[in-house]
Design an enzyme around this catalytic site. Sequence first.
Site, PDB file in Angstrom:
ATOM      1  N   GLU A   1       6.725  -5.509   7.554  1.00 18.52           N
ATOM      2  CA  GLU A   1       6.181  -4.205   7.155  1.00 18.52           C
ATOM      3  C   GLU A   1       5.772  -3.315   8.315  1.00 18.52           C
ATOM      4  OE1 GLU A   1       2.579  -6.960   7.174  1.00 18.52           O
ATOM      5  OE2 GLU A   1       4.684  -7.087   6.555  1.00 18.52           O
TER       6      GLU A   1
ATOM      7  N   ASP B   1      -1.051  -4.806  -2.095  1.00 18.41           N
ATOM      8  CA  ASP B   1      -0.889  -5.820  -1.038  1.00 18.41           C
ATOM      9  C   ASP B   1      -1.397  -5.330   0.311  1.00 18.41           C
ATOM     10  OD1 ASP B   1       1.138  -4.029  -0.562  1.00 18.41           O
ATOM     11  OD2 ASP B   1       2.773  -5.484  -0.755  1.00 18.41           O
TER      12      ASP B   1
ATOM     13  N   SER C   1      10.156  -1.059  -1.055  1.00 20.52           N
ATOM     14  CA  SER C   1       9.421   0.098  -1.567  1.00 20.52           C
ATOM     15  C   SER C   1      10.244   0.835  -2.610  1.00 20.52           C
ATOM     16  CB  SER C   1       9.062   1.048  -0.413  1.00 20.52           C
ATOM     17  OG  SER C   1       8.165   0.430   0.485  1.00 20.52           O
TER      18      SER C   1
ATOM     19  N   HIS D   1       1.235  -8.482   5.646  1.00 19.75           N
ATOM     20  CA  HIS D   1       0.148  -7.644   5.112  1.00 19.75           C
ATOM     21  C   HIS D   1      -1.222  -8.227   5.500  1.00 19.75           C
ATOM     22  CE1 HIS D   1       3.007  -5.192   2.920  1.00 19.75           C
ATOM     23  NE2 HIS D   1       3.534  -6.277   2.395  1.00 19.75           N
TER      24      HIS D   1
ATOM     25  N   TYR E   1       7.073 -10.773   5.405  1.00 22.23           N
ATOM     26  CA  TYR E   1       5.985  -9.842   5.083  1.00 22.23           C
ATOM     27  C   TYR E   1       4.666 -10.585   5.249  1.00 22.23           C
ATOM     28  CZ  TYR E   1       9.285  -6.582   2.848  1.00 22.23           C
ATOM     29  OH  TYR E   1      10.302  -5.696   2.594  1.00 22.23           O
TER      30      TYR E   1
ATOM     31  N   ASP F   1       0.542  14.475  -2.076  1.00 17.67           N
ATOM     32  CA  ASP F   1       0.652  13.954  -0.718  1.00 17.67           C
ATOM     33  C   ASP F   1      -0.197  14.829   0.202  1.00 17.67           C
ATOM     34  OD1 ASP F   1       2.593  11.837   0.718  1.00 17.67           O
ATOM     35  OD2 ASP F   1       2.254  13.520   2.081  1.00 17.67           O
TER      36      ASP F   1
ATOM     37  N   ARG G   1      12.483 -14.436  -4.864  1.00 24.00           N
ATOM     38  CA  ARG G   1      13.363 -13.955  -3.798  1.00 24.00           C
ATOM     39  C   ARG G   1      13.585 -15.061  -2.762  1.00 24.00           C
ATOM     40  NH1 ARG G   1      10.055  -8.577  -2.265  1.00 24.00           N
ATOM     41  NH2 ARG G   1       8.353  -9.999  -2.818  1.00 24.00           N
TER      42      ARG G   1
ATOM     43  N   LYS H   1       7.559 -13.678   1.528  1.00 23.12           N
ATOM     44  CA  LYS H   1       6.125 -13.408   1.418  1.00 23.12           C
ATOM     45  C   LYS H   1       5.353 -14.222   2.446  1.00 23.12           C
ATOM     46  CE  LYS H   1       4.343 -11.025  -1.006  1.00 23.12           C
ATOM     47  NZ  LYS H   1       4.038  -9.593  -0.766  1.00 23.12           N
TER      48      LYS H   1
END
Length: 372
Positions: free
Chosen positions: A118, A270, A134, A96, A94, A198, A15, A75
Amino acid sequence: MIIGVPKEIKNNENRVALTPAGVSEMKKHGHTVYVQSTAGLGSGFADEEYAQAGAVILPTIEEVYAIAEMIIKVKEPIASEYPFIKKDQLLFTYFHFASSEELTHAMLERGAVCLAYETVEKTDRSLPLLVPMSEVAGRMAIQQGAKYLEKPLKGRGILLGGVPGVPPAKVLVLGGGIVGTQAAKMAAGLGAQVTIMDLSLPRLRQLDDIMPANVNTEMSNHYNITRAIKDADLIVGAVLIPGAKAPHLITRDMLKLMRPGTVVVDVAVDQGGCIETCTPTTHENPTFIIDDIVHYCVANMPGAVPYTSTLALTNATLPYAVQLANKGWEKACAENEELKKGLNVANGKILYKGVAEAWNLPFNEELVLANA
């Protein structure tokens, strides 16, 4: 502002954080954009397209980091990139952090300003920059899970949708958010028998209304999960706690309850993973086997479909990137609460509670935005 777009160097990450259309938009607002050579090639965008849009092409990643005030990535930086990051340089990507103590300490030490895709959050608590990836990851989880159920790949040898006279595979989806919803829809579309769990009863009601007849909803708890994994063929971990580690819903001991050849796909890997035995893998070596259970734990799943993923991601990130470039990060965050929630690290301090708690580090609840 001077904006830099380095080439992603994480394993099989194709990406890119800015398309030629994004460069054109930045130029329209008076910003200078430097793009590392071949940064967009994996997503189908040649250097010539970036140059025509107004970008300056630089040959090395070092040059991009050296000149840019704001780095836009996909990333998180990896260890080889840490030395290039300058004090007070804005990184928009991102991160994380809750899944990497090393990265957290590195960014604190470099004095970078880390604004994480995120954790950018709207007033309705939705995560606009996480949603597109997602959606991709949820759909890919079923695509990959179906493949690894094949016997040559050590799976149970089951066709996800079955055939007339033969029952379909059973798919268990843990989490009813964006990832879980997309995974359930994809699995149902292929004809599998799906159960989605859930913690939220209102969410389960919503899912029950929108899902096809071959999707059942169930409350997520230890008893129900333990029962369901015994005959599930494919299990998708789709649990997210924004900015924090995911809880372990399936422990190592629970693997013994599953049938040999069951496939688990942990999309939450992640963020630490919601299946205890899952550790991040790469597209080059995507799976491993523990107790005869196939684990697919690629941390950047959307990187395998970079054309789709890049367009989906940049559609969401570009308006925020333009705000940051136009106003500077301090003013932009002071005026936009969504962006402010994206701040994870700045001025050598942790500004996001989930990250601080993950590594037992001091949490700074308030940041004085000097230029606001």
